[in-house]
Scaffold this active site. Structure first.
Site, short mmCIF file in Angstrom:
data_model
loop_
_atom_site.label_atom_id
_atom_site.label_comp_id
_atom_site.label_asym_id
_atom_site.label_seq_id
_atom_site.Cartn_x
_atom_site.Cartn_y
_atom_site.Cartn_z
N HIS A 95 0.64 -0.97 -0.09
CA HIS A 95 -0.02 -0.28 0.09
C HIS A 95 0.69 1.15 -0.04
O HIS A 95 1.64 1.78 0.68
CB HIS A 95 -1.39 -0.06 1.43
CG HIS A 95 -1.84 -1.50 1.32
ND1 HIS A 95 -2.26 -1.80 -0.17
CD2 HIS A 95 -2.03 -1.44 2.54
CE1 HIS A 95 -2.76 -2.95 0.61
NE2 HIS A 95 -3.11 -2.62 1.70
N LYS B 137 -13.72 1.91 6.66
CA LYS B 137 -14.55 2.32 5.59
C LYS B 137 -16.32 1.77 5.12
O LYS B 137 -16.72 2.53 4.36
CB LYS B 137 -13.81 2.08 4.19
CG LYS B 137 -14.17 2.48 3.16
CD LYS B 137 -13.28 2.44 1.76
CE LYS B 137 -14.22 2.81 0.72
NZ LYS B 137 -15.27 1.70 0.14
#
Length: 905
Positions: A130, A565
């Site tokens: 990431h 999220k």
């Protein structure tokens, strides 16, 4: 800059002055208004120059902060030493091994208990793909050199000449930075990302790890009276970079092979360099053990007739040269290595009978023979030198520096088995229900025959994606087992998802009996998947063919980014707490050793925690127990491991925290607390989802008020921002989701839902205050949210709306509603904590840091909003010089905010 472009320097100075005034009085609105007006008047060319100035200035601030952190660490060590009766090389602080051991002894733990726990614990830090690190590697190296020069300037013995030289070097580095193009013109490949991960090992960890182990060894001798065994590996490293193919079509089987080969090549070169130095150290020509004589006698054709250690070392060097040649041949074949990357020495002629180093025993066995011989023959001091460091490096880094995890989405395996069952004429796997799948998978796992002949992969009539998935397993089966780590299944939802990967490994000869089966780790990352996780484990642990393969050990990954999220930070945290406890109980019931793999990002919005020691201690009861696997990613890798002193301190904190947690008597929540958390979680999740999922104004607002749509141009990483390019917010990855809100200083992803959850009746506030005071997990959760709330900026966020959001009642109203929620969240935090201001111990240095960064960060935000407005005025397909200037200035501004916030997503 002042000499090169006086106009840009003057604009930079004016912006900085107004930024300073705003920091001096946050209630004064004039400085921000002045900056907004200046931004409107900027030419595109000057906007780029000013953004570069501020971005460089913030990087210099960061370098100075790294230096300051090291200086503070040394000062803390000196102060603690003065008041301590227990000596040692590590600092006498709670979050160090020295302080932790003393705390445990004071609590009544025996030295034997402490040492045994230390020997059995395992921390694995996983460098992930990431890529939130927005700085280019070349620039990072320059700022690292700046920190080194600051270190020199701090020396007390510095004379005038040395000071002038250091200042001159500083100026030269800064001038070269100003002359560099700091913008990534092309998206990095997975191979380039992997190079960045390897660079941290090569430049820092290769020396930091053995250095820390020496200090840990000395500390253990002093504190518990025992030494660190040579084969003890309290901390290891792994990587996802080049193995994580979830949603990244750029990570192919060939790419993974290339990354593993590159890592093996880099490792061989590092060992070769160390062995060359060891060759110089061990010029001993007498007194060898019988075992050593036998080993040396097995080596023919050596010039070292009497110096037997050198004979063995020289032979190992030749074998590593052969390894290098072998790796380079593979990379040259794939056109993935340049001539500059090759060692001239690797072209040396080697006998055909020289075998490359291909497995662990090839290196560790002769090293241990030499060590035992030196100890047995009176050369203990020599044995305890570089030889010990090389042995410990090998125990930590192996032959490939880091084992590579493979990650793939569960639906890819379903598609692959669907193609196989259709090829076999037994139906459609994807259409079977869960029990039918489990029945078939168990039968196939128990059988001896493969599903199909491996050479028939191309003849299955399958799609390209299926062939790619099958070839990934084929590729893994052809690599050395020690080059690979876990096989992580993202979007895991059922027991069949785990058995599917186990069966696909078996198809390509990767089984427990052969010792080459990758451990399979389901990743539970949404709220529903977390709630269902214990049921999945219960099912798995009652399947004999599976439990027989895992030898009593199971790894489970829990996702912090995607769960937040999906449900918001508070609801996700409670789901993680509750369901880790449930999974642990299931594992205990079935006598399975469960290791949780924590997929945390660097930022709070993605599960990160800057107060690492307290965070580990506050984990749910019995869920660590000496085993801790966690991701480190992006800018956090550089912050925690970019300098040797800081890296050693980070290693010490991890080691100490996991040891202390083993003996921690965790506070278990009362029934009243659990009920309160259930209420908080439900309220928080409902509030979060109502805005993000149900509110029709939200998506247009999000895309107008943040640089989300422009982030794709930044060339941060090789992965697409979305799993599904045509999807909406739900398909957006957690990284750009958090990154976009961080840029505007709204930080919505880290606190949304809190305003509803913590705003409660007096009775609820009283209960939550008690929870905050008495329950470490709840306190850490709330303090972290408070910390991120303290980094939000109401007026900066509002300016993005003023500049970018359509002046409709609906969208303007939504922006105001969000900021009203922010204010309520801040007030609720203060009510629960009983504080007058945020945000507890997490901000002991934050205010000072913000005071320094604010004058540079605020102008970048203001100019960024103006740049976004200008860029969006161009037709999407239009290309001209003005648009390119704006795009470049915007890229620099995005990087600058990331550097200023010290977190980019």
């Amino acid at each position: 800059v002042e000499r090169d472009n006086p106009e840009v320097y003057d604009i930079f100075s004016r912006f900085r002055n107004h930024g300073s005034k705003r920091q001096d009085d946050v209630n004064d609105e004039e400085p921000l208004k002045e900056m907004v007006q200046y931004a409107k008047e900027l030419s595109n060319e000057n906007a780029l120059g000013v953004m570069r100035c501020f971005s460089i200035a913030l990087n210099l601030v960061n370098s100075a902060e790294v230096h300051h952190r090291m200086r503070v660490l040394r000062e803390l060590e000196r102060e603690a030493d003065q008041g301590s009766e227990v000596g040692g090389p590590l600092p006498m602080t709670e979050d160090s091994m020295r302080g932790t051991i003393q705390i445990l002894i004071d609590e009544g733990r025996t030295k034997e208990e402490i040492f045994d726990a230390m020997m059995n614990q395992k921390v694995e830090i996983v460098l992930t793909a990431h890529p939130t690190e927005v700085s280019r590697r070349t620039m990072l190296e320059k700022y690292k050199k700046i920190t080194a020069q600051l270190e020199i300037l701090d020396r007390p013995d510095l004379n005038a000449y040395m000071e002038a030289e250091a200042m001159g070097t500083l100026k030269r580095i800064i001038a070269s930075i100003w002359g560099c193009d700091e913008i990534r013109r092309n998206k990095p490949t997975p191979q380039k990302e992997a190079e960045g991960g390897i660079a941290i090992i090569e430049s820092v960890l290769w020396d930091a790890v053995p250095s820390y182990y020496r200090k840990l060894d000395a500390q253990l001798r002093i504190s518990v009276g025992d030494k660190l065994p040579l084969d003890a590996v309290p901390i290891k490293f792994a990587s996802w970079i080049g193995g994580d193919r979830d949603g990244n079509p750029n990570v192919t089987p060939d790419v993974t092979v290339e990354v593993v080969t590159q890592q093996k090549l880099r490792a061989a070169k590092l060992y070769l360099k160390d062995l060359d130095e060891l060759y110089g150290d061990l010029a001993i020509s007498s007194r060898f053990s019988d075992e050593m004589v036998e080993l040396a006698s097995s080596i023919e054709g050596s010039k070292d007739e009497r110096e037997l250690y050198r004979r063995v070392i020289g032979h190992l060097e030749k074998r590593f040269l052969k390894t290098i040649q072998q790796c380079e041949a593979v990379l040259h074949k794939n056109d993935s290595i340049s001539a500059a990357d090759s060692l001239a020495i690797s072209k040396a002629d080697l006998n055909d009978d020289i075998e490359p180093i291909s497995k662990a025993a090839d290196l560790i066995d002769p090293l241990m023979v030499m060590h035992r011989s030196l100890v047995q023959t009176g050369f203990e001091e020599v044995a305890d030198g570089l030889l010990v460091d090389i042995i410990r490096k090998f125990s930590t880094f192996g032959l490939t520096l880091v084992p590579l995890d493979i990650r793939e989405e569960s639906t890819r395996h379903t598609m692959a088995l669907d193609a196989v069952t259709k090829y076999l004429g037994i139906g459609s796997y994807s259409e079977w229900d869960e029990q039918t799948r489990l029945n078939w998978l168990q039968i196939e796992l128990s059988g001896k025959r493969p599903l199909f002949r491996t050479r028939d992969i191309e003849n299955l009539g399958a799609s390209d994606d299926v062939v790619k998935t099958l070839k990934c397993f084929q590729m893994a089966s052809e690599l050395e087992p020690e080059a690979l780590g876990a096989y992580v299944i993202s979007q895991a939802q059922t027991a069949s998802d785990v058995l599917a990967v186990t069966l696909l490994q078996k198809q390509f000869g990767m089984t427990a009996n052969k010792g080459n089966m990758m451990r399979v780790a389901p990743l539970f990352e949404t709220l529903d998947d977390l709630v269902n996780s214990s049921t999945v484990l219960e099912t798995l642990f009652t399947i004999p063919v599976y439990t027989g393969a895992i030898a009593g050990k199971q790894e489970v990954m829990v996702g912090y980014s995607d769960s937040a999220k999906d449900a918001g930070r508070l609801a996700a945290n409670w789901a993680l707490y509750e369901n880790q406890c449930k999974m642990e109980k299931i594992a205990e019931k079935h006598n399975i050793e469960l290791t949780f793999f924590h997929g945390k990002g660097g930022t709070v919005g993605r599960g990160g925690n800057p107060a690492l020691y307290r965070a580990i201690l506050s984990h749910p009861p019995h869920t660590i127990d000496g085993r801790f696997r966690v991701t480190e990613q992006g800018e956090m890798i550089t912050q925690n491991f970019g300098d040797q002193v800081v890296a050693e301190r980070t290693l010490d904190i991890y080691t100490a925290a996991v040891l202390r947690e083993k003996f921690t008597d965790h506070v278990k929540p009362t029934d009243a607390w659990v009920k309160q958390m259930e209420r908080i979680s439900e309220t928080s999740c409902t509030s979060y989802r109502n805005l993000v999922r149900e509110e029709p104004r939200f998506v247009p607002y999000f895309r107008q008020a943040t640089p989300e749509l422009e982030l794709g141009s930044l060339n941060i990483g090789s992965r697409p921002a979305k799993r599904n390019p045509k999807g909406g917010i739900e398909s957006l990855r957690a990284i750009p989701w958090t990154f976009a809100w961080t840029q505007t200083r709204t930080n919505l992803s880290a606190w949304l839902g809190v305003e509803a959850a913590l705003a409660a009746s007096d009775g609820d506030i009283e209960t939550m205050t008690q929870m905050y005071e008495e329950w470490p997990w709840f306190r850490e959760t709330i303090d972290l949210i408070g910390m991120i709330l303290s980094k939000t900026d109401f007026s900066i966020s509002e300016n993005y709306d003023h500049q970018l959001v359509e002046k409709t009642e609906e969208l303007v109203g939504l922006g105001n509603e969000i900021r009203d929620k922010m204010v309520v969240a801040r007030k609720s935090f203060l009510s629960v904590t009983g504080r007058d201001e945020g945000a507890g111990p997490h901000v002991s240095l934050l205010r000072a840091s913000t005071k320094v960064r604010g004058p540079y960060l605020d102008p970048i935000n203001v100019v960024q909003a103006e740049l976004l407005k200008r860029l969006r005025a161009f037709p999407e397909d239009e290309t001209n010089e003005d648009k390119e200037l704006i795009q470049d200035a915007l890229k620099v501004s995005i990087k600058g905010v990331a550097q200023g916030m010290r977190n980019s997503g």
